[in-house]
Design a protein around this motif. Structure first.
Motif, PDB file in Angstrom:
ATOM      1  N   ALA A 111     -12.035  92.981  79.300  1.00  0.00           N
ATOM      2  CA  ALA A 111     -11.077  92.286  80.477  1.00  0.00           C
ATOM      3  C   ALA A 111     -11.978  92.116  81.940  1.00  0.00           C
ATOM      4  N   GLU A 112     -13.029  93.011  82.078  1.00  0.00           N
ATOM      5  CA  GLU A 112     -13.590  92.891  83.166  1.00  0.00           C
ATOM      6  C   GLU A 112     -14.489  91.572  83.253  1.00  0.00           C
ATOM      7  N   ASN A 113     -15.016  91.123  81.966  1.00  0.00           N
ATOM      8  CA  ASN A 113     -15.836  89.967  81.867  1.00  0.00           C
ATOM      9  C   ASN A 113     -14.917  88.754  82.144  1.00  0.00           C
ATOM     10  N   ILE A 114     -13.704  88.560  81.838  1.00  0.00           N
ATOM     11  CA  ILE A 114     -13.085  87.362  82.175  1.00  0.00           C
ATOM     12  C   ILE A 114     -11.678  87.569  83.155  1.00  0.00           C
ATOM     13  N   MET A 115     -11.787  88.583  83.688  1.00  0.00           N
ATOM     14  CA  MET A 115     -10.464  88.642  84.806  1.00  0.00           C
ATOM     15  C   MET A 115     -10.935  87.953  85.992  1.00  0.00           C
ATOM     16  N   GLU A 116      -9.875  87.651  86.783  1.00  0.00           N
ATOM     17  CA  GLU A 116      -9.776  86.938  88.153  1.00  0.00           C
ATOM     18  C   GLU A 116      -9.324  87.671  89.112  1.00  0.00           C
ATOM     19  N   PRO A 117      -9.749  87.454  90.322  1.00  0.00           N
ATOM     20  CA  PRO A 117      -9.309  88.253  91.615  1.00  0.00           C
ATOM     21  C   PRO A 117      -7.734  88.393  91.533  1.00  0.00           C
ATOM     22  N   ALA A 118      -7.277  89.482  91.864  1.00  0.00           N
ATOM     23  CA  ALA A 118      -5.669  89.774  91.551  1.00  0.00           C
ATOM     24  C   ALA A 118      -5.071  89.119  93.085  1.00  0.00           C
ATOM     25  N   GLY A 149      -7.816  93.194  89.073  1.00  0.00           N
ATOM     26  CA  GLY A 149      -8.123  91.903  88.850  1.00  0.00           C
ATOM     27  C   GLY A 149      -6.641  91.541  87.870  1.00  0.00           C
ATOM     28  N   VAL A 150      -6.980  90.282  87.538  1.00  0.00           N
ATOM     29  CA  VAL A 150      -5.818  89.743  86.565  1.00  0.00           C
ATOM     30  C   VAL A 150      -6.305  88.972  85.411  1.00  0.00           C
ATOM     31  N   VAL A 151      -5.742  88.875  84.093  1.00  0.00           N
ATOM     32  CA  VAL A 151      -6.353  88.223  83.124  1.00  0.00           C
ATOM     33  C   VAL A 151      -5.005  87.356  82.767  1.00  0.00           C
ATOM     34  N   VAL A 152      -5.510  85.846  82.543  1.00  0.00           N
ATOM     35  CA  VAL A 152      -4.536  84.977  82.333  1.00  0.00           C
ATOM     36  C   VAL A 152      -5.013  84.479  80.960  1.00  0.00           C
ATOM     37  N   ARG A 153      -4.018  83.715  80.281  1.00  0.00           N
ATOM     38  CA  ARG A 153      -4.023  83.344  78.919  1.00  0.00           C
ATOM     39  C   ARG A 153      -5.058  82.316  78.864  1.00  0.00           C
ATOM     40  N   GLY A 154      -5.351  81.551  79.556  1.00  0.00           N
ATOM     41  CA  GLY A 154      -6.379  80.551  79.463  1.00  0.00           C
ATOM     42  C   GLY A 154      -7.681  81.073  79.206  1.00  0.00           C
TER      43      GLY A 154
END
Length: 423
Positions: free
Chosen positions: A276-283, A378-383
């Motif tokens: 998750a840390e590799n693909i997350m975006e700022p929350a 952070g957040v993870v989105v489906r894309g």
């Protein structure tokens, strides 16, 4: 974190004209050029790395890459041509035979591919062997051997003989024998390579479970990248006696040092390595304890989104806030706490992408990513998940994520219009 093992400019040349070959190594000539001009073979070429205490450090490469030669120089089963190997700041390369023997017995034990068990000895007697050689009393070595077998789940077969056990169980005995000596460093040379795939995976699980309990410094040799990625804290990837790259599995997959590393790793399923840390975006968040609906709506309009994560002052997750609920809170003069959706799904930052996919495919909202203290990072989105699972090229992953984001924008356009009209 303290350095348990240090390897500095280690080189091994096989053949007669080693000095001439060594000079050519220092001059930067290739392995093939040196072989042609001197007849000497460069097994390992100017390798340097550190291994931290309690780390599983994997050295991997194809056949002939020099990985087994390298690990055998660490305890001087093979004499280095030049360079140094330090264990606890003691240079193994310069030790006397007596001191070296003591290091092999007490500090750095080795587990080989072919198990190396004595067929005429019971499992307990095999496990006691290293302690017996050291002159440990019969009572004490039995106690330590039984503890090592118990740790490896083998105490119940202690009176059986190697030929009565499966290959996987024999290898467990080999591991237990090494651990009975309570070594500080464990050297494992292709230890699981001779095992069937299913047994091999079980042994990998056993090693990881065992490492959680005993916390040894392990240097593990393998030709299997999937195995390296599964068990290694860090990996050194070798080719033709040289180290191409050292890093975590994630670093090697996401930032390959050269074309060789990129090609070597291109067929790996990244979803089983990336987290998750590799693909997350700022929350994008709102402070539910201090901010009200107007602040929330203004932030949504500025960021052109229709949902925020709600946190407290210490960034602990409180829930999610949609544009619709923020408008309801403003209209009816409710505190944000009353309109939050408390059922936000969250994942820890070291959760594997393949595990995230099973969660996010049933979630309409992004997933919150939290750290060890459960604070939002952070957040993870489906894309992002789909991109990580389907692409090996970063650019392609970014394009797919953009496309997925555009799809999300379409489904949320009504909410955005309402926010922009009313905020």
């Amino acid at each position: 974190m303290s350095k348990k093992v240090r390897v500095e400019h280690l080189t091994k040349i096989f053949g007669r004209r080693t000095q001439q070959a060594l000079e050519q190594v220092k001059a930067g000539k290739s392995k093939q050029e040196i072989l042609k001009e001197t007849g000497a073979t460069v097994g390992v070429h100017d390798v340097s790395f550190d291994v931290n205490e309690g780390e599983v450090f994997v050295i991997m490469g194809l056949s002939g890459s020099g990985k087994s030669t390298l690990v055998r120089m660490i305890n001087r089963l093979i004499e280095p041509t030049s360079g140094s190997v330090y264990i606890d700041d003691e240079d193994v390369a310069k030790m006397s035979k007596e001191d070296l023997r003591e290091v092999r017995r007490t500090k750095a034990n080795m587990v080989f591919q072919n198990f190396g068990l004595f067929p005429q000895r019971t499992i307990l007697q095999n496990t006691e062997y290293g302690l017996e050689v050291r002159g440990v009393s019969k009572e004490e070595r039995r106690k330590k051997a039984e503890a090592a077998l118990d740790n490896s789940g083998l105490l119940s077969v202690k009176d059986q003989y190697p030929n009565q056990l499966s290959g996987g169980m024999q290898q467990r005995v080999g591991l237990a024998r090494a651990l009975a000596n309570d070594p500080e460093v464990l050297l494992m040379d292709e230890a699981f390579s001779a095992l069937d795939p299913l047994i091999r995976r079980d042994m990998q699980d056993d090693l990881m479970d065992l490492q959680e309990r005993v916390q040894k410094t392990i240097i593990f040799i393998t030709h299997d990248l999937n195995e390296a990625l599964r068990i290694g804290d860090r990996i050194a990837l070798m080719r033709d006696g040289e180290v191409m790259q050292i890093g975590t599995g994630e670093e090697i997959l996401t930032h390959p040092a050269n074309d060789f590393v990129r090609e070597f790793t291109e067929d790996i399923d990244r979803s089983k390595v990336l987290t998750a840390e590799n693909i997350m975006e700022p929350a994008l968040t709102i402070n539910a304890e201090a901010d009200g609906p107007n602040v929330a709506l203004q932030r949504m309009r500025k960021e052109e989104i229709s949902m925020l994560l709600a946190v407290d002052r210490k960034r602990y997750l409180k829930g999610s806030l949609t544009a619709e609920n923020a408008l309801d809170a403003r209209k009816n003069e409710k505190p944000l706490e009353d309109v939050l959706d408390k059922n936000v799904q969250k994942v820890e930052k070291d959760t594997l992408v393949t595990d995230i996919f099973n969660i996010i495919q049933n979630s309409a909202a992004p997933l919150a990513v939290v750290d060890e203290e459960d604070r939002v990072v952070g957040v993870v989105v489906r894309g992002s998940v789909i991109g990580a699972m389907t692409d090996t090229d970063t650019g392609q992953a970014d394009e797919k994520e953009t496309a997925e984001g555009n799809t999300d924008e379409t489904t949320e356009s009504a909410d955005k219009e309402e926010v922009n009209a009313n905020a």
